[in-house]
Design a protein around this motif. Structure first.
Motif, PDB file in Angstrom:
ATOM      1  N   GLU A   1       2.575  18.316 -26.950  1.00  0.00           N
ATOM      2  CA  GLU A   1       2.422  16.862 -26.847  1.00  0.00           C
ATOM      3  C   GLU A   1       3.690  16.234 -25.832  1.00  0.00           C
ATOM      4  O   GLU A   1       3.764  15.230 -25.242  1.00  0.00           O
ATOM      5  CB  GLU A   1       2.624  16.139 -28.295  1.00  0.00           C
ATOM      6  N   LYS A   2       4.616  17.138 -25.732  1.00  0.00           N
ATOM      7  CA  LYS A   2       5.817  16.736 -24.758  1.00  0.00           C
ATOM      8  C   LYS A   2       5.338  16.460 -23.641  1.00  0.00           C
ATOM      9  O   LYS A   2       5.871  15.614 -22.741  1.00  0.00           O
ATOM     10  CB  LYS A   2       7.009  17.889 -24.692  1.00  0.00           C
ATOM     11  N   GLY A   3       4.396  17.257 -22.785  1.00  0.00           N
ATOM     12  CA  GLY A   3       4.032  16.964 -21.722  1.00  0.00           C
ATOM     13  C   GLY A   3       3.281  15.611 -21.418  1.00  0.00           C
ATOM     14  O   GLY A   3       3.515  15.034 -20.263  1.00  0.00           O
ATOM     15  N   LYS A   4       2.556  14.924 -22.254  1.00  0.00           N
ATOM     16  CA  LYS A   4       2.175  13.918 -22.448  1.00  0.00           C
ATOM     17  C   LYS A   4       3.063  12.666 -22.076  1.00  0.00           C
ATOM     18  O   LYS A   4       2.631  11.631 -21.474  1.00  0.00           O
ATOM     19  CB  LYS A   4       0.991  13.502 -23.381  1.00  0.00           C
ATOM     20  N   ASN A   5       4.104  12.730 -22.738  1.00  0.00           N
ATOM     21  CA  ASN A   5       5.087  11.775 -22.498  1.00  0.00           C
ATOM     22  C   ASN A   5       6.210  11.926 -21.412  1.00  0.00           C
ATOM     23  O   ASN A   5       7.400  11.278 -21.563  1.00  0.00           O
ATOM     24  CB  ASN A   5       5.587  11.434 -24.129  1.00  0.00           C
ATOM     25  N   LEU A   6       6.225  13.003 -20.760  1.00  0.00           N
ATOM     26  CA  LEU A   6       7.323  13.501 -19.864  1.00  0.00           C
ATOM     27  C   LEU A   6       7.822  12.369 -19.054  1.00  0.00           C
ATOM     28  O   LEU A   6       9.000  11.683 -19.062  1.00  0.00           O
ATOM     29  CB  LEU A   6       6.876  14.600 -18.975  1.00  0.00           C
ATOM     30  N   MET A   7       6.759  11.861 -18.224  1.00  0.00           N
ATOM     31  CA  MET A   7       7.094  10.679 -17.330  1.00  0.00           C
ATOM     32  C   MET A   7       7.572   9.432 -17.881  1.00  0.00           C
ATOM     33  O   MET A   7       8.430   8.873 -17.421  1.00  0.00           O
ATOM     34  CB  MET A   7       5.726  10.332 -16.607  1.00  0.00           C
ATOM     35  N   HIS A   8       6.999   9.266 -19.012  1.00  0.00           N
ATOM     36  CA  HIS A   8       7.496   7.839 -19.837  1.00  0.00           C
ATOM     37  C   HIS A   8       8.831   8.198 -20.120  1.00  0.00           C
ATOM     38  O   HIS A   8       9.752   7.292 -19.892  1.00  0.00           O
ATOM     39  CB  HIS A   8       6.577   7.619 -21.087  1.00  0.00           C
ATOM     40  N   LYS A   9       9.127   9.213 -20.780  1.00  0.00           N
ATOM     41  CA  LYS A   9      10.525   9.627 -21.344  1.00  0.00           C
ATOM     42  C   LYS A   9      11.480   9.613 -20.247  1.00  0.00           C
ATOM     43  O   LYS A   9      12.841   8.917 -20.567  1.00  0.00           O
ATOM     44  CB  LYS A   9      10.421  11.118 -21.818  1.00  0.00           C
ATOM     45  N   MET A  10      11.451  10.021 -19.081  1.00  0.00           N
ATOM     46  CA  MET A  10      12.158  10.197 -18.057  1.00  0.00           C
ATOM     47  C   MET A  10      12.458   8.696 -17.347  1.00  0.00           C
ATOM     48  O   MET A  10      13.502   8.324 -16.952  1.00  0.00           O
ATOM     49  CB  MET A  10      11.559  11.202 -16.856  1.00  0.00           C
ATOM     50  N   LEU A  11      11.355   7.797 -17.393  1.00  0.00           N
ATOM     51  CA  LEU A  11      11.591   6.664 -17.030  1.00  0.00           C
ATOM     52  C   LEU A  11      12.435   5.674 -18.117  1.00  0.00           C
ATOM     53  O   LEU A  11      13.457   4.988 -17.579  1.00  0.00           O
ATOM     54  CB  LEU A  11      10.121   5.904 -16.741  1.00  0.00           C
ATOM     55  N   LEU A  12      12.391   5.982 -19.250  1.00  0.00           N
ATOM     56  CA  LEU A  12      13.110   5.356 -20.209  1.00  0.00           C
ATOM     57  C   LEU A  12      14.585   5.678 -19.992  1.00  0.00           C
ATOM     58  O   LEU A  12      15.615   4.686 -20.278  1.00  0.00           O
ATOM     59  CB  LEU A  12      12.659   5.541 -21.538  1.00  0.00           C
ATOM     60  N   GLU A  13      14.813   6.825 -19.814  1.00  0.00           N
ATOM     61  CA  GLU A  13      15.999   7.463 -19.459  1.00  0.00           C
ATOM     62  C   GLU A  13      16.896   6.896 -18.082  1.00  0.00           C
ATOM     63  O   GLU A  13      17.872   7.604 -17.942  1.00  0.00           O
ATOM     64  CB  GLU A  13      16.138   8.905 -20.086  1.00  0.00           C
ATOM     65  N   GLY A  14      16.007   6.629 -17.315  1.00  0.00           N
ATOM     66  CA  GLY A  14      16.412   6.176 -16.122  1.00  0.00           C
ATOM     67  C   GLY A  14      16.566   7.687 -15.162  1.00  0.00           C
ATOM     68  O   GLY A  14      17.369   7.525 -14.116  1.00  0.00           O
ATOM     69  N   ARG A  15      15.803   8.427 -15.494  1.00  0.00           N
ATOM     70  CA  ARG A  15      15.947   9.839 -14.761  1.00  0.00           C
ATOM     71  C   ARG A  15      14.806   9.891 -13.651  1.00  0.00           C
ATOM     72  O   ARG A  15      14.493  11.028 -13.187  1.00  0.00           O
ATOM     73  CB  ARG A  15      16.159  11.024 -15.721  1.00  0.00           C
ATOM     74  N   LEU A  16      13.783   8.820 -13.551  1.00  0.00           N
ATOM     75  CA  LEU A  16      12.675   9.165 -12.641  1.00  0.00           C
ATOM     76  C   LEU A  16      12.864   7.889 -11.828  1.00  0.00           C
ATOM     77  O   LEU A  16      12.439   6.815 -12.602  1.00  0.00           O
ATOM     78  CB  LEU A  16      11.553   9.260 -13.425  1.00  0.00           C
ATOM     79  N   ILE A  17      13.239   8.039 -10.831  1.00  0.00           N
ATOM     80  CA  ILE A  17      13.492   6.894  -9.703  1.00  0.00           C
ATOM     81  C   ILE A  17      12.349   6.878  -8.497  1.00  0.00           C
ATOM     82  O   ILE A  17      12.441   7.801  -7.869  1.00  0.00           O
ATOM     83  CB  ILE A  17      14.837   6.715  -9.385  1.00  0.00           C
ATOM     84  N   LEU A  18      11.867   5.911  -8.157  1.00  0.00           N
ATOM     85  CA  LEU A  18      11.355   5.417  -6.915  1.00  0.00           C
ATOM     86  C   LEU A  18      12.091   4.412  -6.222  1.00  0.00           C
ATOM     87  O   LEU A  18      12.323   3.590  -6.593  1.00  0.00           O
ATOM     88  CB  LEU A  18      10.005   4.927  -6.960  1.00  0.00           C
ATOM     89  N   LYS A  19      12.551   4.875  -4.887  1.00  0.00           N
ATOM     90  CA  LYS A  19      13.666   3.853  -4.378  1.00  0.00           C
ATOM     91  C   LYS A  19      13.151   3.979  -2.905  1.00  0.00           C
ATOM     92  O   LYS A  19      13.014   4.868  -2.140  1.00  0.00           O
ATOM     93  CB  LYS A  19      14.968   4.574  -4.270  1.00  0.00           C
ATOM     94  N   LYS A  20      13.048   2.671  -2.238  1.00  0.00           N
ATOM     95  CA  LYS A  20      12.947   2.502  -0.954  1.00  0.00           C
ATOM     96  C   LYS A  20      14.210   2.752   0.009  1.00  0.00           C
ATOM     97  O   LYS A  20      15.335   2.402  -0.413  1.00  0.00           O
ATOM     98  CB  LYS A  20      12.692   0.967  -0.732  1.00  0.00           C
ATOM     99  N   LEU A  21      14.254   3.444   0.964  1.00  0.00           N
ATOM    100  CA  LEU A  21      15.160   4.046   1.684  1.00  0.00           C
ATOM    101  C   LEU A  21      15.557   2.797   2.676  1.00  0.00           C
ATOM    102  O   LEU A  21      14.581   2.707   3.711  1.00  0.00           O
ATOM    103  CB  LEU A  21      14.883   5.361   2.355  1.00  0.00           C
ATOM    104  N   GLU A  22      16.577   2.237   2.852  1.00  0.00           N
ATOM    105  CA  GLU A  22      17.142   1.168   3.583  1.00  0.00           C
ATOM    106  C   GLU A  22      17.817   1.814   4.910  1.00  0.00           C
ATOM    107  O   GLU A  22      18.384   2.959   4.853  1.00  0.00           O
ATOM    108  CB  GLU A  22      18.116   0.420   2.967  1.00  0.00           C
TER     109      GLU A  22
ATOM    110  N   LYS B   1       0.948  -1.255  -0.038  1.00  0.00           N
ATOM    111  CA  LYS B   1       0.107   0.058  -0.139  1.00  0.00           C
ATOM    112  C   LYS B   1       0.919   1.368  -0.059  1.00  0.00           C
ATOM    113  O   LYS B   1       0.608   2.194  -0.849  1.00  0.00           O
ATOM    114  CB  LYS B   1      -0.949   0.062   1.220  1.00  0.00           C
ATOM    115  N   ILE B   2       1.847   1.057   0.920  1.00  0.00           N
ATOM    116  CA  ILE B   2       2.793   2.442   0.958  1.00  0.00           C
ATOM    117  C   ILE B   2       3.484   2.628  -0.688  1.00  0.00           C
ATOM    118  O   ILE B   2       3.630   3.815  -1.179  1.00  0.00           O
ATOM    119  CB  ILE B   2       3.895   2.333   1.942  1.00  0.00           C
ATOM    120  N   LYS B   3       3.885   1.638  -1.106  1.00  0.00           N
ATOM    121  CA  LYS B   3       4.494   1.374  -2.617  1.00  0.00           C
ATOM    122  C   LYS B   3       3.649   2.144  -3.388  1.00  0.00           C
ATOM    123  O   LYS B   3       3.766   3.106  -4.360  1.00  0.00           O
ATOM    124  CB  LYS B   3       5.244   0.254  -2.938  1.00  0.00           C
ATOM    125  N   ARG B   4       2.479   1.697  -3.491  1.00  0.00           N
ATOM    126  CA  ARG B   4       1.365   1.941  -4.425  1.00  0.00           C
ATOM    127  C   ARG B   4       0.879   3.532  -4.276  1.00  0.00           C
ATOM    128  O   ARG B   4       0.878   4.213  -5.095  1.00  0.00           O
ATOM    129  CB  ARG B   4       0.206   1.142  -4.245  1.00  0.00           C
TER     130      ARG B   4
END
Length: 241
Positions: A220-241, A197-200
């Motif tokens: 149109e750039k705004g619609k694919n912003l998140m997809h573009k950054m994910l493909l480029e490895g520039r948008l990261i969700l990370k669990k803090l250990e 649930k926390i991750k979601r």
């Protein structure tokens, strides 16, 4: 005024608090006086809230918050934009600049609403974070956002719409669509039974933020912003250990 309140549950609750808890005489006062009255009550609340938060600070808090900052920065130099009112890295040589955007306990913490879609001519504008920050700014401050930044780390923020204006300004400044800058959204699992649930919730909050920012592109750039950054490895969700 009564006609406006009949279908608005939140306003009815506010009206109840005004009449019963704060003893506001709505029949004798003008609409302008109502805004003045609420603004005075807000300042009283901020003062009391400030006093309460001061009682919670101790050496253990400072130690743990510093350990957290070291994890987030990987022990490298960093600038800290804090949405809290505390100043945990006062003695940290790795921290270049600290900015408490909503004030700090030693000064004057503020509570406000987002200024988006609120005209500066509106009587409500004085309740916005923009107005409150502007009235408290007394001197020039060091530049918090140098062009050399390559990573922006987020932690402990709800990413709620009330602060979208800040994020939009930062994203615009760094032109995150075209520039090689990475956004890392850290989260902690504070309850093992609610890990999924926390991750979601974290994913949904980040998605809403990026989607909302994408609407500011007006192309149109705004619609694919998140997809573009994910493909480029520039948008990261990370669990803090």
């Amino acid at each position: 005024m009564k006609e406006d309140f009949t279908e608005d549950r939140e306003t009815l609750i506010l009206l109840f608090v005004l009449l019963n808890n704060l003893k506001y005489d709505i029949k004798k006062q003008s609409e302008r006086h109502l805004y003045d009255f609420l603004f005075d009550e807000l300042k009283k609340f901020e003062k009391n809230f400030n006093g309460y938060l001061k009682t919670l600070q101790d050496e253990k808090y400072k130690e743990k918050s510093q350990q957290l900052l070291n994890k987030l920065s990987h022990n490298e130099c960093y600038n800290l934009l804090s949405f809290n009112y505390t100043t945990p890295c006062t003695n940290d040589s790795s921290c270049n600049i600290t900015r408490n955007i909503h004030g700090k306990l030693e000064d004057h913490p503020i509570i406000g609403i987002d200024s988006k879609n609120i005209s500066p001519n509106s009587p409500v504008f004085r309740f916005t974070k923009t107005y409150r920050i502007m009235t408290l700014a007394s001197e020039k401050q060091d530049k918090l956002l140098p062009k050399t930044v390559k990573t922006i780390a987020f932690y402990g923020h709800s990413l709620a719409p009330a602060d979208y204006s800040y994020f939009q300004s930062i994203f615009d400044y760094y032109n995150i669509y075209d520039n090689d800058i990475t956004l890392v959204f850290y989260y902690s699992i504070y309850d093992e039974s609610k890990e999924q649930k926390i991750k979601r919730n974290q994913f949904n909050s980040v998605s809403k933020l990026m989607s909302e920012y994408g609407t500011t592109f007006h192309n149109e750039k705004g619609k694919n912003l998140m997809h573009k950054m994910l493909l480029e490895g520039r948008l990261i969700l990370k669990k803090l250990e």
